[in-house]
Write a protein that holds these residues in place. Sequence first.
Motif, PDB file in Angstrom:
ATOM      1  N   GLU A 239      -1.106  -3.433   5.116  1.00 12.59           N
ATOM      2  CA  GLU A 239       0.221  -3.618   4.512  1.00 12.59           C
ATOM      3  C   GLU A 239       0.831  -4.936   4.973  1.00 12.59           C
ATOM      4  OE1 GLU A 239       3.648  -2.848   2.369  1.00 12.59           O
ATOM      5  OE2 GLU A 239       2.020  -1.404   2.446  1.00 12.59           O
TER       6      GLU A 239
ATOM      7  N   THR B  37       0.834  -1.207   0.000  1.00 12.43           N
ATOM      8  CA  THR B  37       0.000   0.000   0.000  1.00 12.43           C
ATOM      9  C   THR B  37       0.862   1.248   0.000  1.00 12.43           C
ATOM     10  OG1 THR B  37      -0.110   0.251   2.382  1.00 12.43           O
ATOM     11  CG2 THR B  37      -1.728  -1.221   1.366  1.00 12.43           C
ATOM     12  N   GLN B  38       0.201   2.361  -0.247  1.00  8.43           N
ATOM     13  CA  GLN B  38       0.860   3.659  -0.150  1.00  8.43           C
ATOM     14  C   GLN B  38       0.341   4.431   1.055  1.00  8.43           C
ATOM     15  OE1 GLN B  38      -0.171   5.160  -4.069  1.00  8.43           O
ATOM     16  NE2 GLN B  38       1.760   4.445  -4.931  1.00  8.43           N
ATOM     17  N   ARG B  39      -0.762   3.932   1.647  1.00 11.75           N
ATOM     18  CA  ARG B  39      -1.384   4.627   2.780  1.00 11.75           C
ATOM     19  C   ARG B  39      -1.560   3.725   3.988  1.00 11.75           C
ATOM     20  NH1 ARG B  39      -5.939   7.502  -0.871  1.00 11.75           N
ATOM     21  NH2 ARG B  39      -4.528   8.971  -1.855  1.00 11.75           N
TER      22      ARG B  39
END
Length: 153
Positions: free
Chosen positions: A116, A90-92
């Motif tokens: 994540e 993930t990026q968030r």
Amino acid sequence: MVKRGGRGPCNALLGLLLASSCHFLALLEQGRAMTGAYSGRMYFHKPVGYSPATSAVKSPVQLPSDEALAESLRKRQEELQKPRRYVVRTQRGFLNVHADPDDPYRSDNVVGRLWEGEIVTGLEDRGDWLRHDHGGWSIRFHGGFEWLRPLDE
């Protein structure tokens, strides 16, 4: 000046065309006589030793037997039926789980979240979406990022 009735440039050209046509027809008749085309059939010269059986095109590639092909297909089917596992990236910190594969920005159909590093088992692919064992669909690729990466086992 060209006198009427004389051999002017037009008459000379016409004579040349007629002579060429006659020569062409003579060559055509000679070709017909050589090929036997007078009876409406063309006879072609066949090389010495010609036989349709020996002149067939041979395949340069050795094809597998039916048994080997069936075994290869069976193995491939087993590979495709084996569930694939994916790791969440993930990026968030999380990835939404949707009720159906539609728009990744839609929030009214979000039924859960993946975190994540979490591992999911894929059940069905549909475009860039993956249905998994955590109760819904998540996007695999979006915005140049791979959200669910396959685990090599």
